[in-house]
Scaffold this motif. Structure first.
Motif, short mmCIF file in Angstrom:
data_model
loop_
_atom_site.label_atom_id
_atom_site.label_comp_id
_atom_site.label_asym_id
_atom_site.label_seq_id
_atom_site.Cartn_x
_atom_site.Cartn_y
_atom_site.Cartn_z
N PHE A 15 0.82 -1.20 0.00
CA PHE A 15 0.00 0.00 0.00
C PHE A 15 0.86 1.26 0.00
O PHE A 15 0.45 2.32 0.43
N GLY A 16 2.08 1.13 -0.52
CA GLY A 16 2.97 2.28 -0.61
C GLY A 16 2.49 3.28 -1.64
O GLY A 16 1.60 3.00 -2.45
N PHE A 17 3.10 4.44 -1.65
CA PHE A 17 2.71 5.51 -2.56
C PHE A 17 3.10 5.21 -3.99
O PHE A 17 4.18 4.67 -4.26
N GLU A 18 2.21 5.55 -4.92
CA GLU A 18 2.49 5.52 -6.34
C GLU A 18 1.85 6.75 -6.97
O GLU A 18 0.88 7.29 -6.44
N LEU A 19 2.38 7.20 -8.11
CA LEU A 19 1.71 8.27 -8.84
C LEU A 19 0.30 7.83 -9.18
O LEU A 19 0.07 6.66 -9.49
N PRO A 20 -0.67 8.73 -9.12
CA PRO A 20 -2.04 8.36 -9.50
C PRO A 20 -2.08 7.80 -10.92
O PRO A 20 -1.39 8.31 -11.82
N LYS A 21 -2.84 6.75 -11.13
CA LYS A 21 -2.93 6.14 -12.47
C LYS A 21 -3.48 7.12 -13.49
O LYS A 21 -3.21 7.01 -14.70
N SER A 22 -4.28 8.08 -13.03
CA SER A 22 -4.87 9.05 -13.94
C SER A 22 -3.89 10.12 -14.39
O SER A 22 -4.18 10.90 -15.30
N THR A 23 -2.71 10.17 -13.78
CA THR A 23 -1.71 11.17 -14.14
C THR A 23 -0.97 10.75 -15.40
O THR A 23 -0.35 9.69 -15.44
N SER A 24 -1.03 11.59 -16.44
CA SER A 24 -0.32 11.26 -17.68
C SER A 24 0.56 12.41 -18.17
O SER A 24 1.08 12.36 -19.28
N GLN A 25 0.72 13.44 -17.35
CA GLN A 25 1.69 14.50 -17.62
C GLN A 25 2.49 14.76 -16.36
O GLN A 25 1.93 14.75 -15.26
N ALA A 26 3.78 14.98 -16.52
CA ALA A 26 4.62 15.24 -15.36
C ALA A 26 5.75 16.20 -15.71
O ALA A 26 6.35 16.10 -16.78
N ILE A 27 5.99 17.14 -14.81
CA ILE A 27 7.18 17.98 -14.86
C ILE A 27 8.14 17.39 -13.83
O ILE A 27 7.78 17.27 -12.65
N VAL A 28 9.32 17.02 -14.26
CA VAL A 28 10.30 16.42 -13.34
C VAL A 28 11.45 17.39 -13.13
O VAL A 28 12.07 17.86 -14.10
N GLY A 29 11.72 17.71 -11.87
CA GLY A 29 12.84 18.57 -11.51
C GLY A 29 13.83 17.80 -10.66
O GLY A 29 13.45 17.25 -9.62
N LEU A 30 15.08 17.76 -11.08
CA LEU A 30 16.11 17.03 -10.34
C LEU A 30 17.21 18.00 -9.89
O LEU A 30 17.78 18.73 -10.70
N ALA A 31 17.46 17.98 -8.58
CA ALA A 31 18.53 18.79 -7.99
C ALA A 31 19.72 17.90 -7.68
O ALA A 31 19.57 16.69 -7.49
N GLY A 32 20.90 18.50 -7.60
CA GLY A 32 22.10 17.71 -7.32
C GLY A 32 22.07 17.07 -5.95
O GLY A 32 22.48 15.92 -5.77
N ASP A 33 21.57 17.80 -4.95
CA ASP A 33 21.44 17.28 -3.60
C ASP A 33 20.46 18.17 -2.83
O ASP A 33 19.90 19.11 -3.39
N TRP A 34 20.27 17.88 -1.54
CA TRP A 34 19.28 18.62 -0.74
C TRP A 34 19.65 20.09 -0.54
O TRP A 34 18.79 20.91 -0.23
N ASN A 35 20.92 20.42 -0.70
CA ASN A 35 21.37 21.80 -0.45
C ASN A 35 21.56 22.61 -1.73
O ASN A 35 22.00 23.75 -1.67
N SER A 36 21.21 22.03 -2.86
CA SER A 36 21.42 22.72 -4.14
C SER A 36 20.26 23.67 -4.46
O SER A 36 19.09 23.36 -4.21
N SER A 37 20.59 24.81 -5.03
CA SER A 37 19.56 25.74 -5.49
C SER A 37 19.40 25.67 -7.00
O SER A 37 18.67 26.47 -7.59
N HIS A 38 20.05 24.70 -7.64
CA HIS A 38 19.96 24.51 -9.09
C HIS A 38 19.13 23.26 -9.39
O HIS A 38 19.21 22.27 -8.66
N VAL A 39 18.38 23.30 -10.47
CA VAL A 39 17.53 22.18 -10.84
C VAL A 39 17.53 22.01 -12.35
O VAL A 39 17.66 23.00 -13.09
N THR A 40 17.42 20.76 -12.81
CA THR A 40 17.23 20.47 -14.22
C THR A 40 15.80 19.96 -14.40
O THR A 40 15.36 19.05 -13.69
#
Length: 239
Positions: A15-40
């Motif tokens: 019963f762990g978390f998963e993205l809703p099945k109805s979600t078919s668009q996503a914006i993904v932002g990845l930071a280098g680490d928890w202290n980074s102010s930069h994102v791709t």
């Protein structure tokens, strides 16, 4: 009782978390680490068979000057972690639904299903944790006159806030002090400046998101440090 507890522990992961099945668009932002102010950032779309495909080239953005902290969204909150708080200059990490677009212009190009609100001098977004309207939009029936009203104004007269897209962190059921007014908006200084917690980017990239984003596809914003994203990608069924 011991048997029941053992069974609950055994089936818990199912019963762990998963993205809703109805979600078919996503914006993904990845930071280098928890202290980074930069994102791709990059855009993904899911087909009828459930396969995610990257539909944009990656581009750079900026986050809070202090990095990231777990925010309040669709995802479960891990135990004993740093949570996003008002004024901490951290961007909320996790998985979030998205609100409408906002801007200074009377009209903009946007997806027909995405709401757009022109920001006037009377439009406020309340960042005062003591207010009953914390992290909510208010439109006054008069010109702002008090110091408090002027402090909450959305129209700040600068290009950075002339186009926005709301990120549903700590919304719609807001916890006082857990963070407010988290948006995508235009970056300052050509990306040379970090934020107070929002995600910022070049204006053309934000405009492209607003034209692409279709609320009927239940889009989400996934913002995580890269290591955290890779650890949760399979279990959360991330793109």
């Amino acid at each position: 009782m011991k048997i029941i507890v053992a069974l609950l522990l055994a089936i818990g992961p199912l019963f762990g978390f998963e993205l809703p099945k109805s979600t078919s668009q996503a914006i993904v932002g990845l930071a280098g680490d928890w202290n980074s102010s930069h994102v791709t950032l990059q855009l993904y779309q899911k087909d009828a068979g459930g396969t995610w495909t990257q539909v944009s080239k990656p581009w750079k953005g900026r986050l809070g000057s202090a990095g990231l902290a777990w925010g309040r969204g669709l995802h479960p909150l891990p135990a004993d972690v740093t949570l996003k708080k008002e004024g901490d200059r951290r961007a909320p990490a996790g998985v979030f639904t998205l609100g409408g677009a906002w801007g200074y212009a009377e009209k903009i190009k946007h997806h027909p299903n995405l709401s757009y609100t022109q920001i006037t001098r009377r439009d406020l977004w309340v960042e005062d944790p003591t207010s009953r309207s914390y992290n909510q939009h208010i439109r006054l029936d008069h010109e702002p006159s008090t110091t408090w009203e002027k402090k909450q104004q959305m129209r700040q007269g600068d290009t950075a806030h002339s186009l926005k897209l709301f990120i549903n962190h700590n919304a719609p059921h807001s916890i006082p002090g857990a963070g407010s007014a988290i948006f995508f908006h235009i970056w300052r200084g050509g990306g040379s400046k970090a934020t107070f917690g929002c995600t910022t980017m070049q204006e053309s990239n934000l405009a492209a998101i607003i034209q692409w984003l279709d609320p009927s596809k239940n889009p989400v914003y996934i913002l995580l440090p890269q290591k955290e994203y890779l650890a949760k990608r399979a279990g959360w069924k991330l793109p």
